[in-house]
Design a protein around this motif. Structure first.
Motif, short mmCIF file in Angstrom:
data_model
loop_
_atom_site.label_atom_id
_atom_site.label_comp_id
_atom_site.label_asym_id
_atom_site.label_seq_id
_atom_site.Cartn_x
_atom_site.Cartn_y
_atom_site.Cartn_z
N GLN A 14 -14.14 -4.92 7.98
CA GLN A 14 -13.58 -3.73 8.61
C GLN A 14 -13.06 -2.76 7.55
OE1 GLN A 14 -10.61 -4.84 11.47
NE2 GLN A 14 -12.06 -4.45 13.12
N ALA A 15 -12.42 -3.32 6.52
CA ALA A 15 -11.83 -2.46 5.49
C ALA A 15 -12.89 -1.66 4.76
CB ALA A 15 -11.03 -3.30 4.50
N ILE A 16 -14.05 -2.27 4.52
CA ILE A 16 -15.05 -1.52 3.76
C ILE A 16 -15.97 -0.70 4.66
CG2 ILE A 16 -15.11 -2.95 1.69
CD1 ILE A 16 -17.58 -4.31 2.85
N LEU A 17 -16.07 -1.05 5.94
CA LEU A 17 -17.03 -0.33 6.78
C LEU A 17 -16.38 0.60 7.79
CD1 LEU A 17 -19.48 -3.28 7.49
CD2 LEU A 17 -19.77 -1.43 5.85
N LEU A 18 -15.23 0.23 8.32
CA LEU A 18 -14.69 1.02 9.43
C LEU A 18 -13.38 1.72 9.12
CD1 LEU A 18 -15.43 -1.64 12.20
CD2 LEU A 18 -16.74 0.41 11.68
N GLN A 19 -12.45 1.00 8.46
CA GLN A 19 -11.13 1.60 8.27
C GLN A 19 -11.15 2.75 7.28
OE1 GLN A 19 -8.35 -1.46 7.06
NE2 GLN A 19 -8.38 -2.20 9.17
N ASP A 20 -10.47 3.82 7.66
CA ASP A 20 -10.34 4.94 6.76
C ASP A 20 -9.44 4.52 5.60
OD1 ASP A 20 -11.06 7.44 6.15
OD2 ASP A 20 -9.37 8.40 7.15
N GLY A 21 -9.87 4.76 4.38
CA GLY A 21 -9.02 4.39 3.25
C GLY A 21 -9.82 4.31 1.97
N ILE A 22 -9.12 3.94 0.90
CA ILE A 22 -9.74 3.95 -0.42
C ILE A 22 -10.85 2.91 -0.51
CG2 ILE A 22 -7.94 2.42 -1.36
CD1 ILE A 22 -9.67 5.17 -3.34
N ARG A 23 -10.68 1.78 0.20
CA ARG A 23 -11.69 0.73 0.07
C ARG A 23 -13.02 1.18 0.66
NH1 ARG A 23 -7.36 -3.68 2.10
NH2 ARG A 23 -6.81 -4.55 0.10
N ARG A 24 -12.94 1.81 1.84
CA ARG A 24 -14.18 2.28 2.45
C ARG A 24 -14.76 3.41 1.62
NH1 ARG A 24 -15.08 4.96 8.37
NH2 ARG A 24 -13.99 6.67 7.38
N ALA A 25 -13.90 4.33 1.19
CA ALA A 25 -14.39 5.45 0.39
C ALA A 25 -15.09 4.93 -0.87
CB ALA A 25 -13.24 6.37 0.01
N ASP A 26 -14.48 3.93 -1.51
CA ASP A 26 -15.08 3.37 -2.72
C ASP A 26 -16.40 2.68 -2.42
OD1 ASP A 26 -13.22 4.27 -4.41
OD2 ASP A 26 -12.28 2.35 -4.87
N PHE A 27 -16.43 1.94 -1.32
CA PHE A 27 -17.65 1.21 -0.99
C PHE A 27 -18.81 2.17 -0.77
CE2 PHE A 27 -20.50 -0.73 2.21
CZ PHE A 27 -20.97 -1.78 1.44
N PHE A 28 -18.55 3.22 0.01
CA PHE A 28 -19.66 4.13 0.28
C PHE A 28 -19.99 4.98 -0.95
CE2 PHE A 28 -18.81 2.95 4.66
CZ PHE A 28 -20.10 2.69 5.07
N LYS A 29 -18.99 5.24 -1.77
CA LYS A 29 -19.27 5.94 -3.02
C LYS A 29 -20.19 5.07 -3.88
CE LYS A 29 -15.97 8.67 -4.52
NZ LYS A 29 -14.66 9.04 -5.05
N ALA A 30 -19.87 3.78 -3.96
CA ALA A 30 -20.68 2.86 -4.75
C ALA A 30 -22.09 2.77 -4.16
CB ALA A 30 -20.03 1.48 -4.78
N LEU A 31 -22.16 2.72 -2.84
CA LEU A 31 -23.46 2.62 -2.18
C LEU A 31 -24.28 3.89 -2.45
CD1 LEU A 31 -24.92 0.60 -0.45
CD2 LEU A 31 -24.07 1.77 1.57
N LYS A 32 -23.60 5.01 -2.39
CA LYS A 32 -24.27 6.29 -2.68
C LYS A 32 -24.80 6.29 -4.11
CE LYS A 32 -22.21 9.75 -4.46
NZ LYS A 32 -21.25 10.80 -4.79
#
Lengths: 344, 437
Positions: free
Chosen positions: A64-82
């Protein structure tokens, strides 16, 4: 007689398993068990410091933290994925095309010093990745060789840049030339999607990431060239002779005969390339540690960072498994595109 | 039939090899211990020491794990430990300096067999404490009040002192005397202010010759000194709220980023260097703000650079610097905690600390040793004096995310792609998330 054959078969089977057992045991100890552990830890809050038994089960919180919750963890995950996706989009096609080109070149019967070329093209692949990365760090310096060559080639028009410190995205730079910037661009640029703004999504690879992409392409071409070369030499000469009799010239022969016959190899190479690029770690670790401005943060590096810097091993495991699923899906899609006959 | 028996024999052979390999697992510790002993025999000057004590049955083996620094420091630490071993026949301490330290320490703690004493950086301490990995040193130490308060604070969490400081560094201002002379600028003093720094940087910058007034890095750990000098803070005192998005922080931001924007300072990468010390050594920057580690680096790599050190300039709210420090931690699950604390007490006690810091590379964390040290190394005095107004580099667990956000923000602010106020608000946002975890 029949009984003897059956007995023979039975013994063959046992022998086969016995021969397989060392590899299987190693495979189980070093791969299967750790993967199962990682799967388990991805559902826990293990910090990676205290004994694993103390980790408590938190269900899907990490995901949830990396996929759904708004926050630095999700932002970082999608930045890394990008970043990783730009990396793969840049590296895989270039790598495959260049490797094929080189393989065709060194496969020419008339080429002299064939083994010299084969060796030198393969050389980067067998050299230590860390050593190469360190050398490239020097080449990419502001007064480094690459800037000197570029400014020499452009008669001084090239402004030297510190490659590994440059966080500007390539697409951003091009948009800038066209006069499109975030400040006076359309409002939807600022719309947030999965933790990043649209403007961030379309950044393209940063200059620093491009530097690593060039290095990565250069080091992997050799291996892929060898695989292509083996496939090329597998194509029977009779096929070419037949084409020659029919009056086919070089280019049609390559397009209509060589390429189709290389299709299974092509599938293999692209798969290898995709997996390799989505897992890129060592060069990032040595050259940039994810910086500047997280533009070289790749998914694999983020796994390491969360596990060993941020004391969030559980979260790291969740990212690792997400990466596995992403690579799996991509390979499936790619299998569809490359065609089913390639999988035979 | 012959062929088959051949297969069977081969398979059996493989199996036995495998079993032997598996069985080796239990024997392994013994083997490595033997190795360690021979290791210390070959490396140490105490060749006879382990042998003479190995006859007695009561010798407790201790392992001290850390990361390698300069060769001089590694050798000195080994000497201090050899002395400890000689004075404590019931203990045998092995020094183990490892590469990739964080990973190694973390896995050994998680694996349940940590070293008996190990280094902990103050920034990492909250993560270890949150994981209940560290045995509090409260009540185990001799003469605690002698340690500088700022350093005690760096290893204190919720009023508990977890480990005593091994040594420390503060940030100071280094200046290149030749470049100052050439530009006709007076040398910095301990009474400098921000305005003096900026004016000097402007005068010293000579872009044609590739010389900048100062080298600054996009690093929270440097900028934060200016934040404190401006009277700002990162969080409130009980770590419940971020206070970084303040007018004071904005002032520090404008000053720091302004130096780069106006072209009086450059980043290490802009000066073809890996870190500010290198740029300073190459004389492409006339000033840098690093800790005393720069002294040994310059000695080694750029011995010809004539430089001086003063304390950081004072900001609107006065003087402030940062203290970076490492302590000797004892694991909570350690088997020989009492012996471990004996070692820790020796290393951080007056005697051990003096031996260790006499080298001049690390600074004593005990105020009582300060005078002796400055008498020996007067040129490094400003670093030690910084201890009086130093702030600890320690926050809350998970603060790495905040550090990363701030570093990225500074980098982008330097290159002009992010406004200073956005850097602060982003950091505030991430920090709030971390504090609420």
């Amino acid at each position: 007689m029949a009984a003897g054959i059956r007995e023979q078969e039975r013994q063959d089977r046992i022998a086969a398993w016995l021969f397989l057992s060392p590899a299987l045991i190693i495979f189980a100890i070093f791969l299967v068990i750790p993967i199962l552990f990682a799967l388990y830890f991805s559902f826990t809050d293990w910090n990676g410091i205290s004994p694993p038994a103390e980790a408590s089960w938190i269900g899907l919180d990490n995901y949830q933290a990396i996929l759904l919750q708004d926050g630095i963890r999700r932002a970082d995950f999608f930045k890394a994925l990008k970043n990783t996706t730009y990396f793969a989009l840049g590296v895989v096609p270039v790598q495959t095309a260049l490797a094929l080109f080189l393989a065709v070149v060194v496969n020419q019967r008339l080429l002299r010093f064939k083994s010299f070329f084969r060796t030198s093209y393969y050389f980067p692949s067998i050299t230590s990745s860390v050593a190469i990365s360190l050398i490239f760090l020097f080449l990419y310096q502001k007064s480094g060789l690459i800037n000197s060559i570029l400014s020499g080639a452009t008669l001084g028009l090239w402004e030297p840049i510190a490659w590994m410190e440059d966080s500007r995205g390539l697409i951003h730079i091009i948009l800038g030339w066209l006069g499109v910037t975030l400040r006076d661009g359309p409002a939807f640029f600022r719309t947030e999607l999965l933790g990043l703004t649209i403007w961030d999504w379309i950044s393209g690879p940063s200059v620093a990431l491009s530097g690593i992409m060039i290095l990565n392409t250069w080091t992997t071409i050799g291996t892929m060239m060898i695989i292509f070369l083996a496939a090329l030499q597998d194509i029977p000469t009779s096929v070419y002779e037949a084409a020659q009799i029919d009056g086919a010239t070089t280019w049609p022969t390559f397009r209509k005969i060589t390429l189709p016959l290389l299709r299974p190899t092509m599938f293999f190479i692209i798969t290898l390339g995709l997996i390799g690029t989505y897992q890129v770690f060592d060069q990032v670790y040595v050259m940039s540690s994810g910086g500047p401005a997280k533009t070289t943060l790749t998914v694999a590096y983020m796994v390491y960072r969360n596990g060993f810097r941020n004391s969030e091993m559980g979260l790291g495991a969740a990212i690792a498994l997400s990466l596995f699923i992403i690579i799996f899906i991509l390979t499936m899609i790619q299998r569809r595109i490359t065609g089913s006959e390639a999988t035979d | 039939m012959n062929k088959q028996s051949y297969w069977t024999i081969l398979a059996m052979l493989l199996l036995t090899m495998l079993l032997a390999a598996c069985g080796g697992g239990s024997a392994e510790p013994v083997a490595t211990q033997g190795e360690e002993e021979t290791g210390s025999e070959t490396s140490g000057e105490t060749a006879e020491e382990p042998e003479s004590t190995s006859g007695e049955s009561e010798v407790t083996e201790l392992q001290l794990m850390g990361w390698a620094s300069s060769e001089a420091e590694n050798d000195r630490l080994q000497e201090v430990i050899d002395e400890f071993n000689a004075n404590n026949p019931d203990l045998n301490v092995t020094l183990n300096l490892v590469p990739d330290y964080d990973t190694k320490l973390q896995t050994s703690l998680a694996g349940g067999s940590p070293p008996d004493v190990f280094y902990i950086d103050s920034f990492r301490l909250p993560d270890f404490v949150a994981a209940d990995s560290i045995e509090p040193a409260e009540g185990q130490l001799e003469n605690v009040d002698d340690f500088y308060p700022s350093l005690r604070e760096a290893f204190t969490i919720d009023d508990t002192l977890y480990c005593p400081p091994k040594d420390f560094s503060t940030l100071g201002l280094q200046y290149n005397k030749a470049l100052f002379d050439a530009a006709g600028v007076e040398y910095p003093t301990n009474d400098w202010t921000w305005d003096d720094l900026r004016a000097a940087a402007e005068q010293l910058t000579d872009e044609e010759n590739g010389v900048y007034g100062m080298v600054v890095s996009a690093d929270f750990a440097r900028w934060i000194a200016f934040l404190y000098q401006a009277g700002g803070s990162v969080t409130n005192s009980d770590f419940t709220e971020m206070t970084i998005n303040s007018p004071e922080a904005m002032e520090a931001m404008n000053f720091y980023v302004g130096l780069v924007e106006d072209g009086f300072a450059a980043t290490p990468a802009g000066l073809d260097s890996g870190w500010p010390g290198e740029a300073f050594g190459k004389e492409s920057a006339a000033m840098s703000m690093e800790g005393n580690w720069i002294a040994s680096f310059l000695n080694d790599q750029f011995p010809d650079v004539d430089y001086g050190v003063v304390q950081l300039p004072a900001g609107p709210a006065g003087e402030a610097t940062m203290a970076f420090t490492v302590c000797y931690g004892v694991p909570a699950i350690g088997e020989n905690k009492e012996a471990s604390f004996r070692l820790v007490n020796y290393l951080t006690g007056p005697e051990g600390m003096k031996r260790w810091t006499d080298l001049g590379l690390a600074m004593p964390t005990r105020a009582s040793l300060a005078d002796g040290w400055t008498a020996q190394y007067p040129e490094l005095e400003p670093f030690l004096a910084g201890a009086e107004n130093a702030n600890p580099w320690q926050f809350r667990p998970g603060f790495q995310d905040v550090l990363d956000t701030m570093n990225d923000g500074l980098q982008q602010a330097f290159s002009g792609t992010l406004l200073a106020e956005d850097v602060l608000s982003n950091t505030e946002e991430v920090g709030t998330e971390v504090l609420n975890r």
